[in-house]
Design a protein around this motif. Sequence first.
Motif, PDB file in Angstrom:
ATOM      1  N   SER A  58     102.774  54.667   1.892  1.00  0.00           N
ATOM      2  CA  SER A  58     104.108  54.090   1.683  1.00  0.00           C
ATOM      3  C   SER A  58     104.124  52.633   2.112  1.00  0.00           C
ATOM      4  O   SER A  58     103.342  52.219   2.970  1.00  0.00           O
ATOM      5  N   GLY A  59     105.028  51.881   1.496  1.00  0.00           N
ATOM      6  CA  GLY A  59     105.130  50.463   1.826  1.00  0.00           C
ATOM      7  C   GLY A  59     104.979  49.594   0.599  1.00  0.00           C
ATOM      8  O   GLY A  59     104.468  50.016  -0.449  1.00  0.00           O
ATOM      9  N   ALA A  60     105.435  48.343   0.736  1.00  0.00           N
ATOM     10  CA  ALA A  60     105.400  47.407  -0.385  1.00  0.00           C
ATOM     11  C   ALA A  60     103.959  47.096  -0.777  1.00  0.00           C
ATOM     12  O   ALA A  60     103.114  46.836   0.076  1.00  0.00           O
ATOM     13  N   ASN A  61     103.712  47.150  -2.093  1.00  0.00           N
ATOM     14  CA  ASN A  61     102.424  46.746  -2.683  1.00  0.00           C
ATOM     15  C   ASN A  61     101.242  47.570  -2.199  1.00  0.00           C
ATOM     16  O   ASN A  61     100.098  47.122  -2.280  1.00  0.00           O
ATOM     17  N   LYS A  62     101.498  48.785  -1.723  1.00  0.00           N
ATOM     18  CA  LYS A  62     100.397  49.650  -1.304  1.00  0.00           C
ATOM     19  C   LYS A  62      99.993  50.586  -2.431  1.00  0.00           C
ATOM     20  O   LYS A  62     100.839  51.166  -3.110  1.00  0.00           O
ATOM     21  N   LEU A  63      98.683  50.754  -2.586  1.00  0.00           N
ATOM     22  CA  LEU A  63      98.144  51.675  -3.569  1.00  0.00           C
ATOM     23  C   LEU A  63      97.225  52.658  -2.864  1.00  0.00           C
ATOM     24  O   LEU A  63      96.425  52.268  -2.018  1.00  0.00           O
ATOM     25  N   CYS A  64      97.344  53.935  -3.202  1.00  0.00           N
ATOM     26  CA  CYS A  64      96.519  54.958  -2.581  1.00  0.00           C
ATOM     27  C   CYS A  64      95.597  55.584  -3.613  1.00  0.00           C
ATOM     28  O   CYS A  64      96.025  55.905  -4.737  1.00  0.00           O
ATOM     29  N   VAL A  65      94.352  55.759  -3.221  1.00  0.00           N
ATOM     30  CA  VAL A  65      93.372  56.455  -4.052  1.00  0.00           C
ATOM     31  C   VAL A  65      93.215  57.851  -3.469  1.00  0.00           C
ATOM     32  O   VAL A  65      92.737  58.019  -2.344  1.00  0.00           O
ATOM     33  N   LEU A  66      93.676  58.853  -4.213  1.00  0.00           N
ATOM     34  CA  LEU A  66      93.602  60.246  -3.784  1.00  0.00           C
ATOM     35  C   LEU A  66      92.479  60.930  -4.541  1.00  0.00           C
ATOM     36  O   LEU A  66      92.419  60.877  -5.773  1.00  0.00           O
ATOM     37  N   VAL A  67      91.599  61.573  -3.805  1.00  0.00           N
ATOM     38  CA  VAL A  67      90.410  62.195  -4.395  1.00  0.00           C
ATOM     39  C   VAL A  67      90.383  63.670  -4.040  1.00  0.00           C
ATOM     40  O   VAL A  67      90.390  64.043  -2.849  1.00  0.00           O
ATOM     41  N   ALA A  68      90.350  64.522  -5.063  1.00  0.00           N
ATOM     42  CA  ALA A  68      90.219  65.962  -4.866  1.00  0.00           C
ATOM     43  C   ALA A  68      88.739  66.321  -4.988  1.00  0.00           C
ATOM     44  O   ALA A  68      88.142  66.161  -6.058  1.00  0.00           O
ATOM     45  N   LEU A  69      88.144  66.775  -3.900  1.00  0.00           N
ATOM     46  CA  LEU A  69      86.736  67.172  -3.897  1.00  0.00           C
ATOM     47  C   LEU A  69      86.617  68.669  -4.157  1.00  0.00           C
ATOM     48  O   LEU A  69      87.553  69.443  -3.881  1.00  0.00           O
ATOM     49  N   PRO A  70      85.486  69.100  -4.682  1.00  0.00           N
ATOM     50  CA  PRO A  70      85.313  70.532  -4.969  1.00  0.00           C
ATOM     51  C   PRO A  70      85.499  71.395  -3.726  1.00  0.00           C
ATOM     52  O   PRO A  70      85.305  70.934  -2.590  1.00  0.00           O
ATOM     53  N   HIS A  71      85.865  72.626  -3.930  1.00  0.00           N
ATOM     54  CA  HIS A  71      86.012  73.589  -2.837  1.00  0.00           C
ATOM     55  C   HIS A  71      84.694  73.686  -2.089  1.00  0.00           C
ATOM     56  O   HIS A  71      83.618  73.568  -2.670  1.00  0.00           O
ATOM     57  N   ILE A  72      84.762  73.889  -0.779  1.00  0.00           N
ATOM     58  CA  ILE A  72      83.565  73.927   0.046  1.00  0.00           C
ATOM     59  C   ILE A  72      82.619  75.048  -0.382  1.00  0.00           C
ATOM     60  O   ILE A  72      81.388  74.946  -0.220  1.00  0.00           O
ATOM     61  N   LEU A 116      92.071  58.430   0.518  1.00  0.00           N
ATOM     62  CA  LEU A 116      92.236  59.735   1.149  1.00  0.00           C
ATOM     63  C   LEU A 116      91.581  60.794   0.265  1.00  0.00           C
ATOM     64  O   LEU A 116      91.537  60.645  -0.957  1.00  0.00           O
ATOM     65  N   TRP A 117      91.086  61.850   0.873  1.00  0.00           N
ATOM     66  CA  TRP A 117      90.530  62.954   0.080  1.00  0.00           C
ATOM     67  C   TRP A 117      91.133  64.274   0.548  1.00  0.00           C
ATOM     68  O   TRP A 117      91.625  64.390   1.662  1.00  0.00           O
ATOM     69  N   PHE A 118      91.092  65.259  -0.332  1.00  0.00           N
ATOM     70  CA  PHE A 118      91.535  66.607   0.034  1.00  0.00           C
ATOM     71  C   PHE A 118      90.706  67.617  -0.768  1.00  0.00           C
ATOM     72  O   PHE A 118      90.012  67.259  -1.721  1.00  0.00           O
ATOM     73  N   GLU A 119      90.771  68.850  -0.354  1.00  0.00           N
ATOM     74  CA  GLU A 119      90.010  69.905  -1.034  1.00  0.00           C
ATOM     75  C   GLU A 119      90.775  70.363  -2.262  1.00  0.00           C
ATOM     76  O   GLU A 119      91.932  70.794  -2.183  1.00  0.00           O
ATOM     77  N   GLY A 120      90.121  70.270  -3.417  1.00  0.00           N
ATOM     78  CA  GLY A 120      90.772  70.677  -4.657  1.00  0.00           C
ATOM     79  C   GLY A 120      90.728  72.177  -4.876  1.00  0.00           C
ATOM     80  O   GLY A 120      89.893  72.887  -4.305  1.00  0.00           O
ATOM     81  N   GLY A 121      91.642  72.651  -5.699  1.00  0.00           N
ATOM     82  CA  GLY A 121      91.658  74.069  -6.063  1.00  0.00           C
ATOM     83  C   GLY A 121      92.001  74.985  -4.927  1.00  0.00           C
ATOM     84  O   GLY A 121      91.602  76.162  -4.931  1.00  0.00           O
ATOM     85  N   ASN A 122      92.763  74.486  -3.936  1.00  0.00           N
ATOM     86  CA  ASN A 122      93.074  75.337  -2.789  1.00  0.00           C
ATOM     87  C   ASN A 122      94.549  75.214  -2.427  1.00  0.00           C
ATOM     88  O   ASN A 122      95.408  75.771  -3.108  1.00  0.00           O
ATOM     89  N   SER A 123      94.883  74.441  -1.378  1.00  0.00           N
ATOM     90  CA  SER A 123      96.255  74.425  -0.857  1.00  0.00           C
ATOM     91  C   SER A 123      97.157  73.398  -1.535  1.00  0.00           C
ATOM     92  O   SER A 123      98.389  73.511  -1.449  1.00  0.00           O
ATOM     93  N   GLN A 124      96.589  72.379  -2.166  1.00  0.00           N
ATOM     94  CA  GLN A 124      97.407  71.264  -2.670  1.00  0.00           C
ATOM     95  C   GLN A 124      97.646  71.346  -4.177  1.00  0.00           C
ATOM     96  O   GLN A 124      97.581  70.331  -4.891  1.00  0.00           O
ATOM     97  N   MET A 125      97.947  72.527  -4.659  1.00  0.00           N
ATOM     98  CA  MET A 125      98.110  72.694  -6.104  1.00  0.00           C
ATOM     99  C   MET A 125      99.328  71.943  -6.640  1.00  0.00           C
ATOM    100  O   MET A 125      99.314  71.445  -7.774  1.00  0.00           O
ATOM    101  N   GLU A 126     100.403  71.850  -5.848  1.00  0.00           N
ATOM    102  CA  GLU A 126     101.582  71.096  -6.295  1.00  0.00           C
ATOM    103  C   GLU A 126     101.252  69.619  -6.440  1.00  0.00           C
ATOM    104  O   GLU A 126     101.660  68.968  -7.400  1.00  0.00           O
ATOM    105  N   LEU A 127     100.488  69.069  -5.489  1.00  0.00           N
ATOM    106  CA  LEU A 127     100.062  67.671  -5.567  1.00  0.00           C
ATOM    107  C   LEU A 127      99.168  67.460  -6.782  1.00  0.00           C
ATOM    108  O   LEU A 127      99.314  66.468  -7.516  1.00  0.00           O
TER     109      LEU A 127
END
Length: 487
Positions: A344-358, A388-399
């Motif tokens: 969050s914040g002015a002119n901020k860009l976030c790169v979100l990466v979903a990595l494969p399930h462990i 930022l990264w998170f585990e794909g195909g698990n808890s963040q399905m809404e995201l």
Amino acid sequence: MFWKRSRSVSRSVQRVGAIVLLFCVLPAWRSSLLSTSTPLAFVSASESAAANNSPLYDDNDNSSPVQLITSQSQFEEQILQTEDIWIVQFFANWCKASQAFAVPYKEFLGEILKGVIRVAAVDMSDSNSEFYKSMKSQYNLKGSYPTLYIFGSDKKKPPMLYKGKNDLQEILNEGVKAIVETIQTRANKLLGSQSSQNQFNAKPSGSSNDKTVKLDQSNFQSLVLNDNKNIWMVAFIAPWCGHCKALMPDWMEASAKLHGEGVLLGVVDATVETALASQYAVKGFPTIKIFPGGPKTSSSAIDYQGGRTVAQIVQYALAEVDRTGIPKEIPELTNEDMLQEHCSGANKLCVLVALPHILDSGASGRNKYRETLAKVSKSFRGTPFEFLWFEGGNSQMELESVLEFTFGYPAVAAISLEKQVFSVQRGSFNEKAISKFLNSIISGRQGTLPMISPPKVVTTTPWDGLDAAPVEEEPLDDIMGEDWGEL
């Protein structure tokens, strides 16, 4: 009424500070001119005066910037009973060192300080006089001349014995310190102890992302010297200093750009934290010291050699990260607060990466993906991107639904929470392809889509860095019943 008066006094302090600044930044060529290390012309002129049995200083010369003191009453009346700052030289007419120093003392030091600091010469030629005995005892004079003392505005405090060389630049620097102390003391009395900090603490418009850290004697050890991870860049400033005022907006903006990159920017008000300023040999303002990454001591500090714009500060800091810092680790997105903090914040860009399930990649495979992401992050340091990264195909399905991750993992998207738009990378997951994608966003060539709803993050447990335990399959007998095979 008090507010108006305070503003007026503050402006006066600033005007006097501007005069002081002239002495803080005397250029090298002027310093060499003021130095008495090559006093051939001075010596010849003074020796000529001595050969003619002429006194080095003339009490009857009203045009001279140097006040000759020849009696105890005169010393007390003109020096001790005033609030003026004085540089006082104890000399003897017969002393060759006094003779060599006389002309530069009168014609340079006296003229430069005229109207700013008063300059006096105390005649110690007559060793039989009561005045000589009184001065020698009171100021512990050893018979070595010239001897200089600096008397501050507050005569209740003992004067400072100047222990440097007979170099006018060094003497000027000591005089400047006396001026600074006087200004600070008077400002504190008139405006309160915190008033001198107003300009120092004031943030320019749009500086809500300021990440600078205010440092003082109480927290310097714990925050800076005990930090074995981050690099610290510390600016020693003075509230009245024009160059410091020019630096602070860039210093604040650079601190925000470097946030999370392993570099912290601190600020020390050297007019208040005089012990810290002395410890780190601060002689002018602003002075910037670098404390490299890893274990630190006070001797770790090195002088900053870069420029003072945002880009120059950031460039220098990131080069120091490469040299001594700890490589940045891309954080795992595990809750909503992390998303807001980083994105969050002015002119901020976030790169979100979903990595494969462990279970699909294993720990070694996941770490390879993270290494690729870290390399990309390093090449985009100092830009608006946060990773930022998170585990794909698990808890963040809404995201994942908001980001339209429908094609497998790993998946990459860039988002702007401010504008509620996103863009998805459709290419391969490698350093070159991801960098090309992000560069196209910076250049405006990459299209964006509006988010169907604000992204939400489910709180999860961070990855422990280990392989996942394989899922044990339940026997069919437990699922279907013991007699299922007889049906």
